[in-house]
Enzyme design. Structure first.
Site, PDB file in Angstrom:
ATOM      1  CB  CYS A  73      -0.736   0.081   0.926  1.00 28.09           C
ATOM      2  SG  CYS A  73       0.175   0.111   2.416  1.00 28.09           S
ATOM      3  CB  ALA A  74      -0.158   5.021   0.056  1.00 28.46           C
TER       4      ALA A  74
END
Length: 375
Positions: A73-74
């Protein structure tokens, strides 16, 4: 089953080794399509995290049980939660610690080769951003080229090989990433060099880098010769090191050439770009090993993790070096441009010293892929 914390270094080594593994990327679709972890044998599934809040049952049949699975994910948090949900269903999965933020900032030093009279040349591969920087070392002295903002990596590496950084160079005023050159020079009392034609708006002191300048490091006299090579910027400067290596900055890459538009002057600079690629570099030895400041795709990496190829091989294989018609060349590099780098104007302002964003803002400005090239 279990959830395994994986560091960017581990994932980078797997990608370079062309290992076969599976990535579940839980960022938004547009973020995934714009920029992701790349590798020849990586399989992907992109399902936004918000689509998995009610559970992962609907995607279990899309997650292979016979391959290593890494959730991305980020920043990390969402990938941990999804990995834990998969573990509850009996899967062993990993997650990328620090997310794509950590992937963007990971630097991996790789030895390029030995220098003739003693010493070594190292390439620092920023695999998530496509940035390449270099350190030449000789008899306890070091010269650094195109450093990123992760300054401690270079300083700590120099200490580990018992070298003192004496010179720091930027081949040009960068527009796609924030330079760490000036900060490193301040921390190490090194000389910071910048091409003056790119430095008209900088607000700090620097040593002007001129065509033909020769800088020597170490008692074995490793010569570093500056070669004016405009086109990506008006001041772009290449370096010939030890008559073996050609550091091309953002002018020439392994599979592409530099773009001339990041200061809004593509039509003005395209002629300089062609002159550098088709005349200035043509006068150099085909045996010089080209070491660019960026790469675009994983296929440009050699098996040992370096990005390097002889100049003669590039003249035989790089499309951008084989366009005989000048008008066709001009059209390619002015009409066939990828999107400009994120926040490139702010990055240029930062590299001029005009603004001083905090670390979080700098990280945000740099997020995204390398966009310095034309293919």
């Amino acid at each position: 089953m279990s959830v395994i914390e994986m560091h960017a270094k581990e994932v980078a080594e797997k990608a370079i080794a062309k290992e076969n593994f599976f990535i579940l990327d839980v960022r938004n679709k547009t973020d995934f399509e714009d920029w992701k972890i790349e590798g020849e044998n990586i399989e992907y599934l992109n399902i936004p995290y918000f689509d998995l809040l009610d559970g992962v049952e609907d995607i279990l049949d899309q997650i292979p049980a016979d391959k290593e699975v890494i959730v991305v994910c980020a920043k990390e948090g969402s990938s941990v939660m999804v990995a834990e949900m998969l573990a509850e269903h009996g899967r062993t999965v990993g997650y990328l610690k620090g997310g794509m933020k950590a992937w963007s900032e990971h630097l991996m030093p790789v030895k390029v080769g030995d220098l003739k009279d003693g010493g070594e040349l190292y390439q620092f591969v920023r695999i998530g951003k496509g940035c390449l920087s270099y350190m030449a070392i000789s008899n306890g002295e070091a010269a650094l080229f195109d450093a990123t903002r992760m300054t401690d990596v270079y300083i700590d590496f120099a200490k580990s090989v018992k070298a003192e950084i004496k010179h720091v160079f930027d081949t040009h005023l960068h527009a796609d990433h924030i330079s760490g050159g000036r900060i490193i020079a301040e921390k190490t009392n090194a000389m910071y060099w910048l091409p003056p034609k790119d430095a008209g708006e900088v607000v700090f002191q620097y040593q002007p880098l001129e065509n033909g300048d020769e800088i020597v490091i170490g008692s074995t006299k490793i010569n570093i010769e500056a070669l004016y090579s405009p086109g990506h910027t008006i001041g772009s400067t290449s370096f010939v090191i030890d008559d073996q290596y050609l550091l091309t900055g953002d002018i020439l890459f392994i599979d592409s050439i530099g773009r001339p538009d990041l200061a809004g002057l593509a039509e003005d600079w395209v002629g300089d770009l062609r002159e550098t690629l088709y005349a200035r570099y043509k006068e150099l030895s085909d045996e010089l090993i080209v070491l660019p400041a960026h790469f675009m795709i994983m296929e440009e990496l050699n098996d040992d993790g370096t990005v390097a190829k002889k100049l003669g091989e590039l003249y035989a294989s790089n499309h951008g070096l084989n366009i005989a018609d000048e008008e066709e060349f001009r059209t390619m590099v002015t009409k066939n441009l990828p999107p400009q780098p994120n926040a490139y104007q702010e990055i240029r302002q930062t590299n001029m010293g005009k603004i001083n964003p905090d670390e979080d803002k700098q990280r945000e400005m740099e997020i995204g892929p390398n966009r310095c090239a034309v293919r």
